[in-house]
Design a protein around this motif. Structure first.
Motif, mmCIF file in Angstrom:
data_model
loop_
_atom_site.group_PDB
_atom_site.id
_atom_site.type_symbol
_atom_site.label_atom_id
_atom_site.label_comp_id
_atom_site.label_asym_id
_atom_site.label_seq_id
_atom_site.Cartn_x
_atom_site.Cartn_y
_atom_site.Cartn_z
ATOM 1 N N PRO A 11 74.181 55.489 -17.378
ATOM 2 C CA PRO A 11 73.838 55.959 -18.724
ATOM 3 C C PRO A 11 72.708 55.168 -19.388
ATOM 4 O O PRO A 11 72.152 55.617 -20.382
ATOM 5 C CB PRO A 11 75.144 55.817 -19.502
ATOM 6 N N ARG A 12 72.336 54.031 -18.832
ATOM 7 C CA ARG A 12 71.263 53.218 -19.418
ATOM 8 C C ARG A 12 69.876 53.733 -19.052
ATOM 9 O O ARG A 12 68.884 53.302 -19.637
ATOM 10 C CB ARG A 12 71.397 51.763 -18.960
ATOM 11 N N PHE A 13 69.804 54.655 -18.075
ATOM 12 C CA PHE A 13 68.508 55.097 -17.560
ATOM 13 C C PHE A 13 68.492 56.605 -17.375
ATOM 14 O O PHE A 13 69.528 57.222 -17.128
ATOM 15 C CB PHE A 13 68.237 54.442 -16.190
ATOM 16 N N PRO A 14 67.287 57.205 -17.429
ATOM 17 C CA PRO A 14 67.196 58.627 -17.088
ATOM 18 C C PRO A 14 67.416 58.797 -15.584
ATOM 19 O O PRO A 14 67.267 57.833 -14.818
ATOM 20 C CB PRO A 14 65.760 58.998 -17.484
ATOM 21 N N PRO A 15 67.774 59.995 -15.143
ATOM 22 C CA PRO A 15 67.947 60.215 -13.708
ATOM 23 C C PRO A 15 66.674 59.861 -12.935
ATOM 24 O O PRO A 15 65.560 60.044 -13.425
ATOM 25 C CB PRO A 15 68.254 61.713 -13.608
ATOM 26 N N LEU A 16 66.862 59.352 -11.731
ATOM 27 C CA LEU A 16 65.758 58.968 -10.866
ATOM 28 C C LEU A 16 64.842 60.159 -10.610
ATOM 29 O O LEU A 16 65.297 61.286 -10.419
ATOM 30 C CB LEU A 16 66.309 58.452 -9.527
ATOM 31 N N ASP A 17 63.551 59.882 -10.616
ATOM 32 C CA ASP A 17 62.538 60.900 -10.358
ATOM 33 C C ASP A 17 61.884 60.598 -9.008
ATOM 34 O O ASP A 17 61.753 59.439 -8.623
ATOM 35 C CB ASP A 17 61.508 60.840 -11.496
ATOM 36 N N GLN A 18 61.451 61.627 -8.312
ATOM 37 C CA GLN A 18 60.821 61.464 -6.999
ATOM 38 C C GLN A 18 59.663 60.462 -7.049
ATOM 39 O O GLN A 18 59.461 59.702 -6.111
ATOM 40 C CB GLN A 18 60.314 62.821 -6.490
ATOM 41 N N SER A 19 58.940 60.415 -8.152
ATOM 42 C CA SER A 19 57.782 59.525 -8.261
ATOM 43 C C SER A 19 58.170 58.039 -8.263
ATOM 44 O O SER A 19 57.321 57.182 -8.042
ATOM 45 C CB SER A 19 56.986 59.842 -9.527
ATOM 46 N N GLU A 20 59.451 57.734 -8.497
ATOM 47 C CA GLU A 20 59.904 56.341 -8.547
ATOM 48 C C GLU A 20 60.361 55.798 -7.199
ATOM 49 O O GLU A 20 60.486 54.590 -7.026
ATOM 50 C CB GLU A 20 61.073 56.222 -9.531
ATOM 51 N N VAL A 21 60.604 56.659 -6.246
ATOM 52 C CA VAL A 21 61.251 56.269 -4.992
ATOM 53 C C VAL A 21 60.448 55.239 -4.211
ATOM 54 O O VAL A 21 61.013 54.284 -3.669
ATOM 55 C CB VAL A 21 61.554 57.512 -4.126
ATOM 56 N N ASP A 22 59.136 55.377 -4.155
ATOM 57 C CA ASP A 22 58.318 54.465 -3.357
ATOM 58 C C ASP A 22 58.378 53.025 -3.849
ATOM 59 O O ASP A 22 58.150 52.096 -3.073
ATOM 60 C CB ASP A 22 56.855 54.930 -3.323
ATOM 61 N N ASP A 23 58.694 52.813 -5.125
ATOM 62 C CA ASP A 23 58.713 51.476 -5.717
ATOM 63 C C ASP A 23 60.125 50.933 -5.910
ATOM 64 O O ASP A 23 60.313 49.953 -6.618
ATOM 65 C CB ASP A 23 58.016 51.502 -7.083
ATOM 66 N N LEU A 24 61.105 51.563 -5.289
ATOM 67 C CA LEU A 24 62.497 51.224 -5.530
ATOM 68 C C LEU A 24 63.019 50.220 -4.504
ATOM 69 O O LEU A 24 62.840 50.401 -3.304
ATOM 70 C CB LEU A 24 63.340 52.498 -5.451
ATOM 71 N N ALA A 25 63.644 49.159 -4.971
ATOM 72 C CA ALA A 25 64.357 48.215 -4.110
ATOM 73 C C ALA A 25 65.846 48.447 -4.299
ATOM 74 O O ALA A 25 66.311 48.717 -5.412
ATOM 75 C CB ALA A 25 63.993 46.780 -4.474
ATOM 76 N N LEU A 26 66.596 48.354 -3.236
ATOM 77 C CA LEU A 26 68.009 48.691 -3.235
ATOM 78 C C LEU A 26 68.826 47.496 -2.749
ATOM 79 O O LEU A 26 68.441 46.848 -1.775
ATOM 80 C CB LEU A 26 68.186 49.889 -2.299
ATOM 81 N N GLU A 27 69.937 47.216 -3.438
ATOM 82 C CA GLU A 27 70.851 46.158 -3.004
ATOM 83 C C GLU A 27 72.271 46.703 -2.991
ATOM 84 O O GLU A 27 72.695 47.376 -3.932
ATOM 85 C CB GLU A 27 70.775 44.958 -3.946
ATOM 86 N N VAL A 28 72.988 46.420 -1.925
ATOM 87 C CA VAL A 28 74.400 46.775 -1.800
ATOM 88 C C VAL A 28 75.202 45.485 -1.908
ATOM 89 O O VAL A 28 74.875 44.495 -1.253
ATOM 90 C CB VAL A 28 74.688 47.470 -0.450
ATOM 91 N N SER A 29 76.238 45.516 -2.731
ATOM 92 C CA SER A 29 77.159 44.382 -2.851
ATOM 93 C C SER A 29 78.553 44.883 -2.492
ATOM 94 O O SER A 29 79.077 45.789 -3.143
ATOM 95 C CB SER A 29 77.167 43.829 -4.275
ATOM 96 N N VAL A 30 79.133 44.306 -1.444
ATOM 97 C CA VAL A 30 80.494 44.643 -1.041
ATOM 98 C C VAL A 30 81.411 43.611 -1.679
ATOM 99 O O VAL A 30 81.220 42.400 -1.501
ATOM 100 C CB VAL A 30 80.629 44.648 0.495
ATOM 101 N N LEU A 31 82.389 44.090 -2.438
ATOM 102 C CA LEU A 31 83.249 43.201 -3.211
ATOM 103 C C LEU A 31 84.439 42.705 -2.408
ATOM 104 O O LEU A 31 85.062 43.472 -1.661
ATOM 105 C CB LEU A 31 83.778 43.913 -4.460
ATOM 106 N N GLY A 32 84.737 41.428 -2.611
ATOM 107 C CA GLY A 32 85.976 40.870 -2.099
ATOM 108 C C GLY A 32 87.110 41.254 -3.040
ATOM 109 O O GLY A 32 86.898 41.846 -4.099
ATOM 110 N N THR A 33 88.316 40.902 -2.687
ATOM 111 C CA THR A 33 89.483 41.223 -3.507
ATOM 112 C C THR A 33 89.485 40.359 -4.771
ATOM 113 O O THR A 33 89.407 39.132 -4.681
ATOM 114 C CB THR A 33 90.775 40.961 -2.713
ATOM 115 N N PRO A 34 89.575 40.986 -5.951
ATOM 116 C CA PRO A 34 89.626 40.202 -7.195
ATOM 117 C C PRO A 34 90.885 39.329 -7.258
ATOM 118 O O PRO A 34 91.957 39.739 -6.815
ATOM 119 C CB PRO A 34 89.645 41.265 -8.293
#
Length: 188
Positions: free
Chosen positions: A84-107
């Motif tokens: 909700p903090r951002f507008p939906p991703l647009d195709q023009s943004e994809v080339d500059d996008l960095a992605l990180e996955v965080s796998v959570l341990g048990t709280p």
């Protein structure tokens, strides 16, 4: 600990889910039968997107309720199109996008007698935190310590994220800590 192959698979699934979302408006449906037991077992994850070094979306799950690979696909789509903090991703943004996955341990719930006692137990740079009070809940991944390195400010900002005043304190506040295994791609 995930193997390098498993990490690569999760990054690829997240990337594919973003592209699927741009083309079809929905997350990628992952065939978990074709994956190893670790990726098809229930797992909780967060997917964080950055563009030009700035946060572009971050959505995740605090508790495992579906296969880890499916959770990553769902959260990648949600980070791109439903944060909700951002507008939906647009195709023009994809080339500059960095992605990180965080796998959570048990709280793990933290037992403390006061706000100062809680602050003394925090492990900056290591702990992700979940704060809960009166039906309000907020979380910060361990990576948030990079921008909020002081425990006092980290906790103040987490209270705000949970919808509480920054100086709020109550004996009924509950806090859990968790660790993450985080990895990413520079660009999609």
């Amino acid at each position: 600990m995930l193997t390098e192959t498993q990490r690569r698979q999760l990054i690829d699934i997240a990337r594919e889910s973003l592209h699927h979302g741009l083309m079809h408006g929905s997350p990628l449906q992952v065939d978990t039968n074709s994956l190893d037991a670790t990726l098809s077992a229930p797992g909780a994850s967060f997917v964080t997107l950055h563009r030009h070094g700035q946060l572009r979306g971050c959505i995740g799950s605090l508790e495992p309720y579906q296969a880890l690979a499916a959770d990553v696909a769902h959260n990648a789509f949600s980070a791109a199109f439903r944060d909700p903090r951002f507008p939906p991703l647009d195709q023009s943004e994809v080339d500059d996008l960095a992605l990180e996955v965080s796998v959570l341990g048990t709280p793990e719930e933290i037992t403390f007698s006061s706000e100062q006692d809680l602050l003394n137990q925090l492990r900056p740079g290591t702990d992700g935190l979940i704060l809960e009070e009166n039906g309000r809940r907020g979380t910060f991944l361990p990576s948030v310590w990079e921008s909020l390195p002081q425990p006092e400010e980290f906790l103040r900002q987490l209270k705000l994220k949970a919808g509480l005043p920054a100086d709020y304190w109550s004996d009924t506040i509950r806090v859990w800590r968790y660790s993450t295994e985080s990895f990413g791609d520079k660009t999609l």
